[in-house]
Design a protein around this motif. Structure first.
Motif, mmCIF file in Angstrom:
data_model
loop_
_atom_site.group_PDB
_atom_site.id
_atom_site.type_symbol
_atom_site.label_atom_id
_atom_site.label_comp_id
_atom_site.label_asym_id
_atom_site.label_seq_id
_atom_site.Cartn_x
_atom_site.Cartn_y
_atom_site.Cartn_z
ATOM 1 N N SER A 2 53.771 38.144 47.934
ATOM 2 C CA SER A 2 53.081 39.181 47.182
ATOM 3 C C SER A 2 52.482 40.173 48.170
ATOM 4 O O SER A 2 52.166 39.825 49.308
ATOM 5 N N ASN A 3 52.345 41.400 47.725
ATOM 6 C CA ASN A 3 51.737 42.406 48.595
ATOM 7 C C ASN A 3 50.256 42.589 48.320
ATOM 8 O O ASN A 3 49.632 43.495 48.846
ATOM 9 N N TYR A 4 49.719 41.733 47.464
ATOM 10 C CA TYR A 4 48.317 41.864 47.071
ATOM 11 C C TYR A 4 47.453 40.948 47.925
ATOM 12 O O TYR A 4 47.864 39.853 48.279
ATOM 13 N N GLN A 5 46.249 41.405 48.214
ATOM 14 C CA GLN A 5 45.334 40.587 49.004
ATOM 15 C C GLN A 5 43.960 40.530 48.353
ATOM 16 O O GLN A 5 43.504 41.507 47.752
ATOM 17 N N LEU A 44 46.168 35.182 42.428
ATOM 18 C CA LEU A 44 44.863 35.684 41.983
ATOM 19 C C LEU A 44 44.698 37.162 42.365
ATOM 20 O O LEU A 44 44.247 37.983 41.555
ATOM 21 N N ALA A 45 45.098 37.508 43.589
ATOM 22 C CA ALA A 45 44.987 38.902 44.033
ATOM 23 C C ALA A 45 45.845 39.815 43.160
ATOM 24 O O ALA A 45 45.409 40.912 42.761
ATOM 25 N N GLN A 46 47.050 39.351 42.843
ATOM 26 C CA GLN A 46 47.940 40.158 42.000
ATOM 27 C C GLN A 46 47.364 40.303 40.592
ATOM 28 O O GLN A 46 47.420 41.382 39.987
ATOM 29 N N MET A 47 46.785 39.222 40.060
ATOM 30 C CA MET A 47 46.195 39.264 38.715
ATOM 31 C C MET A 47 45.009 40.225 38.673
ATOM 32 O O MET A 47 44.858 40.995 37.717
ATOM 33 N N ILE A 48 44.171 40.191 39.691
ATOM 34 C CA ILE A 48 43.022 41.099 39.752
ATOM 35 C C ILE A 48 43.497 42.553 39.806
ATOM 36 O O ILE A 48 42.955 43.431 39.142
ATOM 37 N N LEU A 79 37.635 37.580 34.217
ATOM 38 C CA LEU A 79 37.839 36.415 35.084
ATOM 39 C C LEU A 79 36.476 35.886 35.508
ATOM 40 O O LEU A 79 35.566 36.667 35.796
ATOM 41 N N ALA A 80 36.356 34.557 35.562
ATOM 42 C CA ALA A 80 35.116 33.965 36.083
ATOM 43 C C ALA A 80 35.438 32.684 36.835
ATOM 44 O O ALA A 80 36.239 31.863 36.375
ATOM 45 N N LEU A 81 34.822 32.523 37.994
ATOM 46 C CA LEU A 81 34.924 31.281 38.751
ATOM 47 C C LEU A 81 33.819 30.328 38.325
ATOM 48 O O LEU A 81 32.757 30.758 37.862
ATOM 49 N N ASP A 82 34.068 29.041 38.536
ATOM 50 C CA ASP A 82 33.009 28.073 38.230
ATOM 51 C C ASP A 82 32.051 27.964 39.419
ATOM 52 O O ASP A 82 32.248 28.591 40.467
ATOM 53 N N CYS A 83 31.012 27.181 39.216
ATOM 54 C CA CYS A 83 29.919 27.051 40.187
ATOM 55 C C CYS A 83 30.393 26.593 41.557
ATOM 56 O O CYS A 83 29.785 26.935 42.576
ATOM 57 N N ASP A 84 31.459 25.799 41.606
ATOM 58 C CA ASP A 84 31.993 25.284 42.877
ATOM 59 C C ASP A 84 33.040 26.201 43.503
ATOM 60 O O ASP A 84 33.497 25.928 44.612
ATOM 61 N N GLY A 85 33.477 27.213 42.774
ATOM 62 C CA GLY A 85 34.510 28.106 43.303
ATOM 63 C C GLY A 85 35.868 27.452 43.396
ATOM 64 O O GLY A 85 36.705 27.855 44.212
ATOM 65 N N LEU B 113 37.778 42.866 37.754
ATOM 66 C CA LEU B 113 39.167 43.328 37.792
ATOM 67 C C LEU B 113 39.212 44.676 38.502
ATOM 68 O O LEU B 113 38.221 45.401 38.533
ATOM 69 N N ALA B 114 40.375 44.992 39.061
ATOM 70 C CA ALA B 114 40.502 46.256 39.794
ATOM 71 C C ALA B 114 40.509 47.436 38.825
ATOM 72 O O ALA B 114 40.862 47.298 37.671
#
Lengths: 114, 114
Positions: A2-5, A44-48, A79-85, B113-114
């Protein structure tokens, strides 16, 4: 590849940037849990960046975009991460069935409690 | 060691009975996703038998019952496996906060999100 970072900010939220993260996909409107799929840092980078449901296939070892072949796409609303990431909640607008079986959600096999 | 065992029927639904399975815990009333925790076959068998949110701690390598120390217990209302038999949806009545931080759910770190 992927080209996303990922941004430094998001990388800093993750427990381990090299781990696969289980992503819980929830219908933004009905709040039904639709499926569980995994993301690596590239997915994840591509989704964002794109706002499209994007995952890492553990069996095919490649990034896949939900609906690319079925047309049953997902527009990511939040999108949301949980407390532990180390777990991700993905709220989506789901077009069509989420499950490849044609069911609305993948969680259609009940287990009876004793 | 747990004294609980899975029925042949449930074992037959699992993709691999020896795999850890991610369990998505959802509030039965609000449908909020509260947390993600893992079950092995013993934790799942104990949860089915007792109706209490029961998981496998990957770090401590032991079964834990949610709320055993915090009092923030979970009464399991229903269980469903996904189409592949390798993810579990656990619908619960949650007493108190689901997250050890005191937040209502563990998913309280938004990613923009971007």
């Amino acid at each position: 590849m992927s080209n996303y970072q990922l941004s430094a900010e998001v990388r800093g939220l993750l427990k381990d940037v090299d781990l696969l993260i289980p992503g819980i996909v929830q219908d933004a409107q009905t709040k039904d849990v639709l499926m569980l799929a995994y993301v690596n840092q590239e997915a994840l980078a591509q989704m964002i960046a794109t706002g499209a449901g994007t995952y890492w296939s553990r069996s095919r070892k490649e990034i896949w975009v939900k609906g690319a072949s079925s047309g049953h796409t997902q527009k990511v609303m939040s999108l949301a991460l949980d407390c532990d990431g180390d777990a991700l909640l993905i709220s989506v607008e789901q077009i069509g069935a989420a499950c490849h079986t044609g069911e609305k959600t993948c969680f259609h096999q009940p287990i009876k409690l004793a």
